[in-house]
Design a protein around this motif. Structure first.
Motif, PDB file in Angstrom:
ATOM      1  N   ASP A 154      61.658   1.749  -1.458  1.00  0.00           N
ATOM      2  CA  ASP A 154      62.966   1.252  -1.032  1.00  0.00           C
ATOM      3  C   ASP A 154      63.108   1.409   0.482  1.00  0.00           C
ATOM      4  O   ASP A 154      63.259   2.516   0.996  1.00  0.00           O
ATOM      5  N   CYS A 155      63.066   0.302   1.213  1.00  0.00           N
ATOM      6  CA  CYS A 155      63.183   0.335   2.676  1.00  0.00           C
ATOM      7  C   CYS A 155      64.583  -0.033   3.153  1.00  0.00           C
ATOM      8  O   CYS A 155      64.794  -0.260   4.349  1.00  0.00           O
ATOM      9  N   GLU A 156      65.519  -0.110   2.232  1.00  0.00           N
ATOM     10  CA  GLU A 156      66.863  -0.541   2.611  1.00  0.00           C
ATOM     11  C   GLU A 156      67.504   0.347   3.676  1.00  0.00           C
ATOM     12  O   GLU A 156      68.142  -0.173   4.611  1.00  0.00           O
ATOM     13  N   PRO A 157      67.360   1.703   3.627  1.00  0.00           N
ATOM     14  CA  PRO A 157      67.977   2.522   4.678  1.00  0.00           C
ATOM     15  C   PRO A 157      67.478   2.161   6.080  1.00  0.00           C
ATOM     16  O   PRO A 157      68.277   2.036   7.014  1.00  0.00           O
ATOM     17  N   PHE A 158      66.173   1.986   6.211  1.00  0.00           N
ATOM     18  CA  PHE A 158      65.619   1.662   7.519  1.00  0.00           C
ATOM     19  C   PHE A 158      66.038   0.254   7.944  1.00  0.00           C
ATOM     20  O   PHE A 158      66.333  -0.006   9.113  1.00  0.00           O
ATOM     21  N   TYR A 159      66.076  -0.665   6.997  1.00  0.00           N
ATOM     22  CA  TYR A 159      66.515  -2.036   7.278  1.00  0.00           C
ATOM     23  C   TYR A 159      67.962  -2.028   7.788  1.00  0.00           C
ATOM     24  O   TYR A 159      68.283  -2.678   8.796  1.00  0.00           O
ATOM     25  N   ILE A 191      59.265  -6.640   5.112  1.00  0.00           N
ATOM     26  CA  ILE A 191      60.695  -6.484   4.784  1.00  0.00           C
ATOM     27  C   ILE A 191      61.507  -6.205   6.046  1.00  0.00           C
ATOM     28  O   ILE A 191      62.616  -6.736   6.226  1.00  0.00           O
ATOM     29  N   LEU A 192      60.947  -5.377   6.956  1.00  0.00           N
ATOM     30  CA  LEU A 192      61.679  -4.950   8.146  1.00  0.00           C
ATOM     31  C   LEU A 192      61.696  -6.009   9.247  1.00  0.00           C
ATOM     32  O   LEU A 192      62.589  -5.985  10.108  1.00  0.00           O
ATOM     33  N   ALA A 193      60.728  -6.916   9.248  1.00  0.00           N
ATOM     34  CA  ALA A 193      60.563  -7.860  10.354  1.00  0.00           C
ATOM     35  C   ALA A 193      61.820  -8.667  10.662  1.00  0.00           C
ATOM     36  O   ALA A 193      62.181  -8.816  11.848  1.00  0.00           O
ATOM     37  N   PRO A 194      62.526  -9.227   9.666  1.00  0.00           N
ATOM     38  CA  PRO A 194      63.736  -9.999  10.003  1.00  0.00           C
ATOM     39  C   PRO A 194      64.793  -9.158  10.724  1.00  0.00           C
ATOM     40  O   PRO A 194      65.408  -9.636  11.687  1.00  0.00           O
ATOM     41  N   ALA A 195      65.012  -7.928  10.279  1.00  0.00           N
ATOM     42  CA  ALA A 195      65.990  -7.059  10.944  1.00  0.00           C
ATOM     43  C   ALA A 195      65.520  -6.709  12.342  1.00  0.00           C
ATOM     44  O   ALA A 195      66.319  -6.652  13.292  1.00  0.00           O
ATOM     45  N   LEU A 196      64.220  -6.483  12.494  1.00  0.00           N
ATOM     46  CA  LEU A 196      63.660  -6.160  13.801  1.00  0.00           C
ATOM     47  C   LEU A 196      63.863  -7.313  14.776  1.00  0.00           C
ATOM     48  O   LEU A 196      64.204  -7.107  15.950  1.00  0.00           O
TER      49      LEU A 196
END
Length: 460
Positions: free
Chosen positions: A337-342, A369-374
């Motif tokens: 679950d990477c939601e917190p970091f996202y 998963i993180l790329a769009p937020a980044l």
């Protein structure tokens, strides 16, 4: 053909003086004050110690800041020359000095001298505001003292602003001994104001610290100490802008020492930067973050063994909503679950300028998963994610996400796993494969018209 602009008459005159040191020292009595700053800059760059010493002795302005000037390896020697030149004996060869503040810190925002004093501003932007021995408070006491006779002139007082590293090295000990000697020689007229203090092995530096007023310290860094011993410093360093603690031992998060540590942090209303490195905070980051100011700028938490719950709180707390710098390197982010970091990246999309997530066990799946937020962190200037086990296709994909970010100029990327025989074995790196990776990235940057963006990596 490129043509250099010819030197000005002022430049020529200054170089002439520097080549004739006795003439330059003699001329200090006559030259206008406007020439002092360019002459000092040139003398510092050329390491003309005798001229520098004479200029400090006859400096015609209230303050002298060396922070804006590049001194590099010449720093220790030239600092000593300038310190030794304070409180000169009366000498008709020098004009009466007006220098009251010598600033040897590396503060980048200061000009060599402050503007002319007006009734609406302080004499110097860097003058000490906290110590009872500061120049402003001593002068105020002198002007308000009724015991001073009418014809008696107040004692000349000065401030020496320094950055110190107490690490028991010979060079640092020699420099610190010189500072204390000059303070003693001044008979109470010189205030030693330490703005940036770095301490290694705190238990061995107690005697040195007794000579400093820790109220002056704005940037404090301590390496290798117990939390109990750090507390005594935090009780005195009440005006901190930046605190860095590394390799600090804490026996229990339920003990009095940790509670007192949190209490001290809650009192640091001006704190803008916090770095806790090699400071195990597993499942306890919440307690630290809750007591920090809401306008924190820099947060560095490498090697803190952060857990999923720590990241979850980090993504929700107001203290982390306006960060300009975030370093969470060397904390495992290998959860499904990477939601917190996202969410954290989304919250920081409007402020974050520097992000470091090196050696966090980030995989292709996590980064996808993180790329769009980044990519929505529009103010990002430096992104470092080295030493993570990702593949070349993912590296290319990340580059495609990042190239539209016009403010992003520096990316420190991980070497793709196919370049190693064994990813954890540093000696198994294939230089030819790495060379091919660099070539591909260069072509992609050219095609994206982002040759202003530097992509670098580390092979060590």
């Amino acid at each position: 053909m490129d043509f250099k602009e010819p030197p000005t008459l002022c430049d020529t005159a200054i170089q002439c003086l520097l080549h004739h040191e006795p003439l330059a020292i003699q001329a200090l009595q006559e030259i206008p004050g406007e020439l002092f700053v360019p002459l000092f800059t040139a003398a510092l760059k050329g390491r003309h110690e005798k001229i520098l010493s004479a200029m400090v002795k006859s400096w015609p302005f209230f303050c002298l800041h060396v922070g804006p000037l590049s001194m590099q390896e010449a720093q220790p020697t030239l600092w000593k020359v300038m310190v030794e030149s304070l409180f000169p004996a009366e000498n008709p060869a020098f004009r009466s000095p007006k220098l009251r503040i010598l600033d040897l810190t590396q503060h980048p925002g200061c000009k060599t001298k402050c503007p002319v004093i007006t009734t609406t501003c302080k004499p110097c932007v860097r003058s000490c505001a906290y110590s009872e021995r500061s120049l402003m408070k001593v002068q105020s006491q002198c002007s308000n003292s009724s015991s001073e006779s009418e014809g008696q002139s107040p004692k000349t007082t000065m401030e020496l602003l320094v950055s110190l590293s107490l690490d028991r090295s010979f060079r640092e000990n020699e420099y610190f001994a010189l500072l204390l000697s000059k303070v003693e020689q001044s008979l109470g007229s010189l205030h030693l104001c330490c703005r940036d203090l770095r301490i290694k092995n705190l238990s061995e530096c107690r005697s040195a610290l007794s000579h400093l007023d820790l109220k002056c310290v704005s940037h404090l860094a301590v390496v290798k100490a117990s939390l109990i011993s750090v507390l005594s410093l935090l009780e005195q360093a009440v005006n901190l802008d930046s605190l860095s603690l590394s390799k600090i031992t804490c026996r229990s998060f339920n003990g009095r020492a940790f509670r007192n540590f949190l209490s001290q942090l809650s009192c640091k209303d001006h704190l803008k930067e916090l770095s806790l490195s090699s400071f195990c905070l597993t499942d306890h980051l919440e307690h630290v973050l809750r007591v920090l100011p809401a306008d924190l700028d820099f947060l560095q938490l490498p090697f803190c063994e952060l857990s999923y719950s720590d990241f979850k709180f980090l993504s929700q707390c107001p203290q982390a909503n306006h960060l300009k710098l975030l370093d969470i390197s060397n904390n495992s982010i290998c959860w499904e679950d990477c939601e917190p970091f996202y969410c954290l990246l989304e919250n920081l999309s409007g402020t974050l300028q520097h992000l470091a997530i090196n050696h966090c066990l980030l995989t292709d799946a996590t980064l996808s998963i993180l790329a769009p937020a980044l990519s929505r962190c529009s103010h990002l200037r430096l992104f470092s994610f080295s030493s993570n086990p990702i593949t070349m296709p993912m590296l290319r994909r990340i580059l495609e996400y990042l190239t539209p970010m016009t403010q992003l100029k520096y990316v420190i990327y991980p070497i793709p796993v196919h370049c190693y025989e064994r990813w954890h074995g540093r000696c198994s790196l294939d230089p030819q494969k790495l060379g091919a990776v660099n070539a591909q990235l260069k072509i992609m940057l050219q095609e994206a018209e982002r040759e202003d963006m530097r992509w670098i990596t580390y092979t060590g």
